[in-house]
Scaffold this motif. Structure first.
Motif, PDB file in Angstrom:
ATOM      1  N   SER A 202       1.852  19.585   8.719  1.00  0.00           N
ATOM      2  CA  SER A 202       2.903  19.390   7.994  1.00  0.00           C
ATOM      3  C   SER A 202       3.091  17.702   7.587  1.00  0.00           C
ATOM      4  CB  SER A 202       4.212  20.069   8.054  1.00  0.00           C
ATOM      5  OG  SER A 202       5.163  19.418   7.030  1.00  0.00           O
TER       6      SER A 202
ATOM      7  N   ALA B 131       3.151  18.376  19.958  1.00  0.00           N
ATOM      8  CA  ALA B 131       4.366  18.008  19.171  1.00  0.00           C
ATOM      9  C   ALA B 131       4.862  16.259  19.361  1.00  0.00           C
ATOM     10  CB  ALA B 131       5.812  18.731  19.817  1.00  0.00           C
TER      11      ALA B 131
ATOM     12  N   ARG C 195       2.184  14.489  16.845  1.00  0.00           N
ATOM     13  CA  ARG C 195       2.253  14.799  15.363  1.00  0.00           C
ATOM     14  C   ARG C 195       3.319  13.868  15.002  1.00  0.00           C
ATOM     15  NH1 ARG C 195       2.186  20.269  17.022  1.00  0.00           N
ATOM     16  NH2 ARG C 195       4.454  20.374  16.518  1.00  0.00           N
TER      17      ARG C 195
ATOM     18  N   ASP D   9       6.232  18.851  11.687  1.00  0.00           N
ATOM     19  CA  ASP D   9       5.653  20.111  12.324  1.00  0.00           C
ATOM     20  C   ASP D   9       3.993  20.207  12.354  1.00  0.00           C
ATOM     21  OD1 ASP D   9       8.264  21.134  12.716  1.00  0.00           O
ATOM     22  OD2 ASP D   9       8.511  21.850  10.634  1.00  0.00           O
ATOM     23  N   TYR D  10       3.748  21.412  12.649  1.00  0.00           N
ATOM     24  CA  TYR D  10       2.368  21.660  12.770  1.00  0.00           C
ATOM     25  C   TYR D  10       1.744  21.709  11.098  1.00  0.00           C
ATOM     26  CZ  TYR D  10      -2.281  23.772  13.316  1.00  0.00           C
ATOM     27  OH  TYR D  10      -3.596  24.175  13.245  1.00  0.00           O
TER      28      TYR D  10
ATOM     29  N   GLU E 153       1.640  22.488  24.101  1.00  0.00           N
ATOM     30  CA  GLU E 153       2.415  22.393  22.713  1.00  0.00           C
ATOM     31  C   GLU E 153       3.337  21.144  22.921  1.00  0.00           C
ATOM     32  OE1 GLU E 153       3.291  22.790  19.091  1.00  0.00           O
ATOM     33  OE2 GLU E 153       1.731  24.104  20.467  1.00  0.00           O
TER      34      GLU E 153
ATOM     35  N   LYS F 188      11.269  15.757   8.329  1.00  0.00           N
ATOM     36  CA  LYS F 188      12.388  16.650   8.748  1.00  0.00           C
ATOM     37  C   LYS F 188      13.787  15.982   8.278  1.00  0.00           C
ATOM     38  CE  LYS F 188       9.717  18.539  12.563  1.00  0.00           C
ATOM     39  NZ  LYS F 188       9.792  18.777  14.056  1.00  0.00           N
TER      40      LYS F 188
ATOM     41  N   TYR G  27       8.721  12.629  13.969  1.00  0.00           N
ATOM     42  CA  TYR G  27       7.919  13.850  14.286  1.00  0.00           C
ATOM     43  C   TYR G  27       7.887  14.991  13.153  1.00  0.00           C
ATOM     44  CZ  TYR G  27       8.281  11.906  18.722  1.00  0.00           C
ATOM     45  OH  TYR G  27       8.327  10.994  19.894  1.00  0.00           O
TER      46      TYR G  27
END
Length: 180
Positions: free
Chosen positions: A83, A170, A173, A80-81, A166, A87, A78
């Motif tokens: 991006s 999430a 993405r 981030d928005y 949201e 991670k 996953y």
């Protein structure tokens, strides 16, 4: 003048219908069995070109533990928005996939990049591609051959979760590894 137009219309219609016709005879045998042991001298055996040999069933082994890749490794990463940075919590899973792929050179994967529904189609396709390429580059840095990996983007076209929350954004993405 009306007779000429009528005659031209009939002629045009006749030509169109003739062009749509097919010269393939439906009684023709579509495939010849030219393997050793086929009936006759390389000709079709019986109606439809089927010889008397039975077709062997395909055996699918359910004990092959390598079919889905390394056991216990996450296949979805996953982001981030807005991006395409991987991670840190997914680094160990990427390393597991890299070890698996470097020890199984015949295995190939497709990395699918996805986005949430926000943004335009072109933007999301580009962002999804950057996400899949980020995972591909990480695997390459860990020794995976480029011929084993294909990076593609689906943008927002294949959401994992529908909705404009949201939580749904999430989940959408992401980059997914699919073994072939």
């Amino acid at each position: 003048m009306k007779r000429i137009l009528s005659a031209l219309s009939v002629l045009t219609l006749s030509l169109v219908l003739a062009a749509c016709g097919s010269s393939v005879k439906l009684s023709d045998v579509p495939v010849e069995d030219r393997s050793a042991g086929a009936a006759g001298a390389g000709g079709a055996a019986g109606a439809g070109g089927v010889s008397g040999r039975a077709v062997a069933p395909v055996e699918i082994s359910t004990t092959d533990t390598t079919a889905a890749g390394p056991v216990g490794a996450a296949r979805i990463f996953y982001f981030d928005y807005d991006s395409f940075t991987i991670k840190p919590e997914f680094q160990s899973a990427i390393e597991m996939h890299a070890r698996f792929l470097t020890s199984n050179k015949n295995r190939k994967i497709a990395i699918e990049g996805h986005t949430d529904e926000r943004g335009g189609r072109e933007y999301n396709l580009a962002l999804g591609q950057k996400r899949s390429e980020a995972v591909r580059r990480s695997l390459a840095l860990l020794g995976v051959a480029e011929t084993q990996v294909e990076a593609v983007s689906f943008g927002k076209e294949k959401p994992a979760m529908s909705g404009a929350t949201e939580e749904a954004f999430a989940k959408n993405r992401r980059a997914e590894i699919n073994y072939r």
